[in-house]
Motif scaffolding. Structure first.
Motif, mmCIF file in Angstrom:
data_model
loop_
_atom_site.group_PDB
_atom_site.id
_atom_site.type_symbol
_atom_site.label_atom_id
_atom_site.label_comp_id
_atom_site.label_asym_id
_atom_site.label_seq_id
_atom_site.Cartn_x
_atom_site.Cartn_y
_atom_site.Cartn_z
ATOM 1 N N THR A 47 76.322 -20.082 67.653
ATOM 2 C CA THR A 47 74.975 -20.079 66.966
ATOM 3 C C THR A 47 74.070 -19.001 67.121
ATOM 4 O OG1 THR A 47 75.303 -22.447 66.542
ATOM 5 C CG2 THR A 47 73.149 -21.413 66.296
ATOM 6 N N ALA A 48 73.981 -18.785 68.847
ATOM 7 C CA ALA A 48 72.933 -17.973 69.230
ATOM 8 C C ALA A 48 73.476 -16.546 68.788
ATOM 9 C CB ALA A 48 73.139 -17.935 70.889
ATOM 10 N N LYS A 50 75.067 -15.611 66.030
ATOM 11 C CA LYS A 50 74.642 -15.491 64.710
ATOM 12 C C LYS A 50 73.171 -15.091 64.581
ATOM 13 C CE LYS A 50 74.846 -17.933 60.355
ATOM 14 N NZ LYS A 50 75.365 -19.096 59.674
ATOM 15 N N LYS A 75 67.527 -26.710 72.913
ATOM 16 C CA LYS A 75 67.747 -25.131 72.114
ATOM 17 C C LYS A 75 66.538 -25.101 71.318
ATOM 18 C CE LYS A 75 71.802 -23.741 73.098
ATOM 19 N NZ LYS A 75 72.282 -24.566 74.868
ATOM 20 N N LYS A 77 65.039 -22.321 67.877
ATOM 21 C CA LYS A 77 65.092 -21.242 66.937
ATOM 22 C C LYS A 77 63.774 -20.779 66.399
ATOM 23 C CE LYS A 77 69.584 -22.724 64.730
ATOM 24 N NZ LYS A 77 70.480 -23.215 63.593
ATOM 25 N N ARG A 79 62.123 -19.142 62.891
ATOM 26 C CA ARG A 79 62.262 -18.592 61.562
ATOM 27 C C ARG A 79 61.200 -18.068 61.290
ATOM 28 N NH1 ARG A 79 66.682 -18.966 62.783
ATOM 29 N NH2 ARG A 79 68.340 -20.068 61.673
ATOM 30 N N PHE A 80 61.152 -17.088 59.995
ATOM 31 C CA PHE A 80 60.216 -16.295 59.674
ATOM 32 C C PHE A 80 59.854 -16.388 58.231
ATOM 33 C CE2 PHE A 80 60.147 -13.876 63.597
ATOM 34 C CZ PHE A 80 61.489 -14.019 64.127
ATOM 35 N N SER A 81 58.557 -16.284 57.893
ATOM 36 C CA SER A 81 58.396 -16.255 56.432
ATOM 37 C C SER A 81 59.023 -15.124 55.765
ATOM 38 C CB SER A 81 56.625 -16.478 56.289
ATOM 39 O OG SER A 81 56.041 -15.556 56.780
ATOM 40 N N PRO A 82 59.098 -15.176 54.364
ATOM 41 C CA PRO A 82 59.592 -13.853 53.656
ATOM 42 C C PRO A 82 58.575 -12.617 54.033
ATOM 43 C CG PRO A 82 59.873 -15.770 52.306
ATOM 44 C CD PRO A 82 59.037 -16.164 53.490
ATOM 45 N N ASP A 83 57.524 -12.813 54.071
ATOM 46 C CA ASP A 83 56.680 -11.629 54.119
ATOM 47 C C ASP A 83 56.338 -11.293 55.764
ATOM 48 O OD1 ASP A 83 53.461 -13.513 53.953
ATOM 49 O OD2 ASP A 83 55.041 -13.710 54.971
ATOM 50 N N TYR A 88 57.902 -19.607 62.616
ATOM 51 C CA TYR A 88 57.977 -20.965 63.064
ATOM 52 C C TYR A 88 58.909 -21.344 64.088
ATOM 53 C CZ TYR A 88 56.210 -20.810 58.368
ATOM 54 O OH TYR A 88 55.441 -20.473 56.818
ATOM 55 N N ILE A 90 61.336 -23.995 65.841
ATOM 56 C CA ILE A 90 62.121 -25.263 65.858
ATOM 57 C C ILE A 90 62.660 -25.627 67.126
ATOM 58 C CG2 ILE A 90 63.663 -26.520 64.442
ATOM 59 C CD1 ILE A 90 63.543 -23.956 62.606
ATOM 60 N N TYR A 92 65.272 -28.088 69.172
ATOM 61 C CA TYR A 92 66.583 -28.943 68.956
ATOM 62 C C TYR A 92 66.608 -29.550 70.375
ATOM 63 C CZ TYR A 92 67.592 -26.112 64.754
ATOM 64 O OH TYR A 92 67.429 -25.774 63.609
ATOM 65 N N LEU A 135 62.960 -30.675 65.767
ATOM 66 C CA LEU A 135 63.396 -30.354 64.304
ATOM 67 C C LEU A 135 62.292 -30.299 63.342
ATOM 68 C CD1 LEU A 135 66.133 -33.204 64.253
ATOM 69 C CD2 LEU A 135 66.267 -30.959 64.948
ATOM 70 N N PRO A 137 59.556 -27.660 61.891
ATOM 71 C CA PRO A 137 59.053 -26.418 62.211
ATOM 72 C C PRO A 137 57.622 -26.263 62.409
ATOM 73 C CG PRO A 137 60.313 -26.793 59.977
ATOM 74 C CD PRO A 137 60.108 -27.818 60.744
ATOM 75 N N PRO B 2 56.946 -25.071 55.544
ATOM 76 C CA PRO B 2 57.287 -23.762 55.969
ATOM 77 C C PRO B 2 57.441 -23.066 54.657
ATOM 78 C CG PRO B 2 58.732 -25.357 56.634
ATOM 79 C CD PRO B 2 57.666 -26.079 56.000
ATOM 80 N N GLU B 3 57.278 -21.573 55.121
ATOM 81 C CA GLU B 3 57.763 -20.646 54.091
ATOM 82 C C GLU B 3 58.888 -20.414 53.974
ATOM 83 O OE1 GLU B 3 53.430 -18.932 54.694
ATOM 84 O OE2 GLU B 3 54.318 -17.626 53.411
ATOM 85 N N TYR B 4 59.890 -20.609 54.687
ATOM 86 C CA TYR B 4 61.227 -20.030 54.444
ATOM 87 C C TYR B 4 62.238 -21.295 53.915
ATOM 88 C CZ TYR B 4 62.231 -22.988 58.673
ATOM 89 O OH TYR B 4 62.162 -23.955 59.373
ATOM 90 N N LEU B 49 75.814 -15.199 54.674
ATOM 91 C CA LEU B 49 75.608 -16.053 56.020
ATOM 92 C C LEU B 49 74.797 -17.222 56.006
ATOM 93 C CD1 LEU B 49 75.195 -13.625 58.813
ATOM 94 C CD2 LEU B 49 77.189 -14.712 58.326
ATOM 95 N N ASP B 75 82.977 -17.147 61.604
ATOM 96 C CA ASP B 75 81.931 -17.497 62.304
ATOM 97 C C ASP B 75 81.921 -18.921 62.869
ATOM 98 O OD1 ASP B 75 78.418 -18.624 61.070
ATOM 99 O OD2 ASP B 75 79.359 -18.379 62.982
ATOM 100 N N SER B 77 80.477 -20.878 64.550
ATOM 101 C CA SER B 77 78.853 -21.564 64.429
ATOM 102 C C SER B 77 78.671 -22.097 62.958
ATOM 103 C CB SER B 77 77.823 -20.875 64.740
ATOM 104 O OG SER B 77 77.475 -19.878 63.995
ATOM 105 N N ASN B 122 70.127 -30.400 60.865
ATOM 106 C CA ASN B 122 69.279 -30.534 62.013
ATOM 107 C C ASN B 122 70.044 -30.625 63.450
ATOM 108 O OD1 ASN B 122 66.730 -31.012 60.642
ATOM 109 N ND2 ASN B 122 66.988 -33.091 60.592
ATOM 110 N N TYR B 124 71.608 -28.463 65.966
ATOM 111 C CA TYR B 124 71.813 -26.826 66.233
ATOM 112 C C TYR B 124 72.896 -26.281 66.180
ATOM 113 C CZ TYR B 124 71.417 -22.827 69.589
ATOM 114 O OH TYR B 124 71.543 -21.623 69.908
#
Lengths: 507, 124
Positions: A47-48, A50, A75, A77, A79-83, A88, A90, A92, A135, A137, B2-4, B49, B75, B77, B122, B124
């Motif tokens: 996962t890391a 990826k 763990k 992660k 995540r980013f907004s589209p702009d 964010y 998250i 685990y 879990l 964001p 969230p925006e994603y 992906l 992949d 994962s 949810n 990981y």
């Protein structure tokens, strides 16, 4: 670029990291196949891998550990907004006997994702880490939006905007009423300085990437007979006339024909229909027949008993004295120091000192200067009246009306009449035919757009009201018995006719 | 909010089933892709992906299990939920052994599928 040259691997203690070049365009499957044989003795977190492939190019990202128990650890992660302006986190939860991440591990992971440390909300990050909100964001970093550049503007050397909103805004910024409103310009004269649009300030994404700002708009609309001088930042008049500004800050401008007369001069030029430009009268104006002007009229004296139809704006340095003949009709704003038994219809009426026993009708607004007063006669607006004082100490009967009567239809009829006159004249006046026809269409649109007033939007704001004043809003009426103010009047739906509600303001 | 958005790849040879799942996932706020067979699934997966794959067990050509094996090789994962008709439990269990994270049996209701998806995402 092949995977072998795109990939760097390093180890630090028990942990292994990979760095994938931004220029590597191969699929994840190729990277996976390549890594299968690289980490003997390490447990690989696919996962890391990826995450590193998708989000963390050109940075070392932790993907493997000598201890397989690392798989069960807590763990995280990002995540980013589209702009790209928000990141964010998250979290685990650990599995079975897995261990929690340390704060240092978490910060290193954020750096591996490319987050700029100075954009991270460290307090929120710490709270999320301490409270262990799994879990969900959580926003932990915000970039900066780009700031678009200022639009281009012109610093005009003379002239105030002549439309109602532009004029009233400009007047508020100057101490005394200007000597000249409509300024004559000569051909080739510099009338303004162009300030180019600003480049803006670029933004920054949470990963430190610059986000381009838009250059300011070329908002200055130089229309008829205005151009840019050879130096590139002077605005010059391409012909003689008057500089007509409109809009806030004079964002719209053109040169119009200008006629300058003395009041005692021969006014027969106005016998030939609508004058297709603006006019300045030096001194008083006393005309025996209707004068129709397409542009603006500035009278540097008083208007005495003159039937006028000014399709632009009317600026009178002194007063309008009329004795109630036909109404003076003005398309935009009518501004005078005083109105004495005048009858005037305009989109906006500006009373600088007082109106006495006059009949003033406005489509949008009647406004006096701060100490201006209106006593006797009638002041009627389809929307708003703002006055220093209404009425007089000797209780002169004064009608003050908002959103009542048949004013809208009278204004609409007026614009339709002008539209027809302009259309007829456009067929005879070949030189100005296009301009007259265009204006005719404009007035027809204005007439069609006029609607019945909304009594709930109408209002009267005044510093002082004297006895003898009758306030009417829609169907509701209120007679003033005692001096009172400052206050606002509005319509309230109480009873069959409604009620003129009165709200006092602090002095 | 969230925006994603998280993304899901639906792999099924039945257009109707793809539409049902597409509507369910889009309505729940996911970005949705679809493939009609195993080969198409592998191509799209490598390109996009997605965060999760729903994979039909029975498909012409490369079936669900064969596709799963190849996906896991591409992949390790990848998160896969098997979608199967009743009576194919043995295949589903084999898929879990090969690395699928969960399964849903047809006919299903949207709530069950969405719950299964959320549970897998949810993880990981």
């Amino acid at each position: 670029m092949n995977i072998a040259s795109a990939l760097s691997i390093k180890t630090s203690g028990d942990r292994a990291y990979i760095c994938i070049s931004e220029r590597y365009l191969g699929p994840l499957s190729e990277l996976t196949a390549h890594l299968q044989n690289k980490f003997s003795g390490f447990w690989i977190d696919w996962t890391a891998v990826k995450e590193a492939y998708v989000y963390a190019r050109d940075r070392f990202f932790p993907v493997a550990d000598a201890d397989q128990a690392w798989a069960d650890d807590e763990k995280a992660k990002i995540r980013f907004s589209p702009d790209g302006l928000t990141a964010y986190l998250i979290l685990y939860p650990p599995k079975t006997r897995g261990e929690r991440m340390t704060e240092a591990d978490l910060m290193n992971l954020l750096t591996a994702y490319g987050l700029q440390r100075n954009l991270i909300d460290l307090h929120t990050l710490r709270m999320t880490y301490l409270r262990r909100v799994y879990l969900e964001p959580t926003t932990i970093a915000k970039g900066r939006n780009p700031c678009d550049g200022e639009p281009a503007k012109v610093e005009w050397k003379k002239s105030l905007p002549s439309d109602a909103d532009g004029f009233l805004d400009a007047i508020m910024l100057i101490e005394s009423y200007p000597e000249e409103i409509i300024g004559k310009v000569l051909r080739g004269e510099v009338v303004g300085k162009l300030h180019p649009p600003g480049e803006g300030i670029p933004g920054i994404s949470v990963r430190g990437e610059q986000i381009k700002a838009n250059r300011g708009a070329e908002a200055v609309n130089l229309q008829e007979k205005l151009g840019i001088g050879p130096d590139g930042n002077s605005v010059i008049a391409l012909s003689e006339g008057c500089l007509k500004l409109a809009g806030i800050g004079g964002s719209f401008a053109r040169i119009e024909p200008l006629l300058i007369l003395r009041g005692s001069q021969d006014l027969s030029i106005f016998n030939h229909g609508i004058f297709p430009g603006s006019v300045i009268i030096e001194g008083d104006l006393e005309a025996n027949w209707p004068i129709r002007i397409l542009g603006d009229l500035e009278v540097r004296g008083s208007v005495v008993r003159s039937p006028l139809e000014v399709m632009g704006s009317l600026f009178v340095r002194d007063g309008i004295i009329q004795y109630r003949g036909n109404p003076i009709k003005v398309g935009q704003i009518a501004s005078a120091a005083f109105f004495d038994r005048a009858w005037i219809m305009a989109d906006t009426v500006h009373v600088r000192k007082y109106s006495l026993k006059s009949k003033i009708s406005a489509l949008k607004l009647i406004i006096t200067d701060k100490n201006g007063s209106m006593h006797g006669g009638e002041a009627s607006s389809c929307k708003t009246i703002i006055a220093g004082s209404l009425g007089s100490q000797n209780s002169m009967p004064t009608e003050v009306i908002a959103a009542a009567g048949n004013s809208p239809s009278l204004f609409a009829a007026n614009y339709r009449d002008w539209a027809e006159l302009l259309l007829n004249q456009s067929q005879d006046d070949l030189e100005n035919s296009a301009k007259l026809a265009e204006k005719s269409v404009e007035f027809k649109k204005i007439a069609n757009a006029i609607q019945s007033p909304d009594i709930f939007e109408a209002g009267i704001n005044v510093e002082k009201v004297y006895p003898g004043v009758t306030i009417r809003i829609g169907t509701a009426t209120r007679k003033i018995g005692n001096p009172v103010g400052p206050l606002d009047f509005a319509f309230e739906r109480i009873g069959p006719q409604g009620r003129v509600a009165l709200t006092r303001r602090a002095s | 909010m969230p925006e994603y958005k998280e993304s899901i790849l639906i792999v099924d040879d039945t257009e109707f089933m793809v539409k049902v799942l597409q509507d369910a996932f889009s309505g729940a706020g996911y970005d949705v892709y679809s493939a009609q067979n195993g080969e198409e699934c592998l191509k799209i997966y490598d390109k996009v992906l997605p965060d999760l794959v729903t994979l039909d067990v029975v498909m012409p050509g490369m079936d669900g299990l064969a596709t799963l094996v190849k996906l896991r090789r591409m992949d390790p994962s990848c998160k896969v939920i098997m979608v199967s008709a009743m009576g194919l439990e043995a295949k589903v269990m084999e898929a879990i052994r090969l690395g699928a994270k969960n399964y849903v049996l047809k006919p299903f209701d949207n709530e069950k599928v969405l719950t299964a998806v959320k549970k897998v995402l949810n993880d990981y």
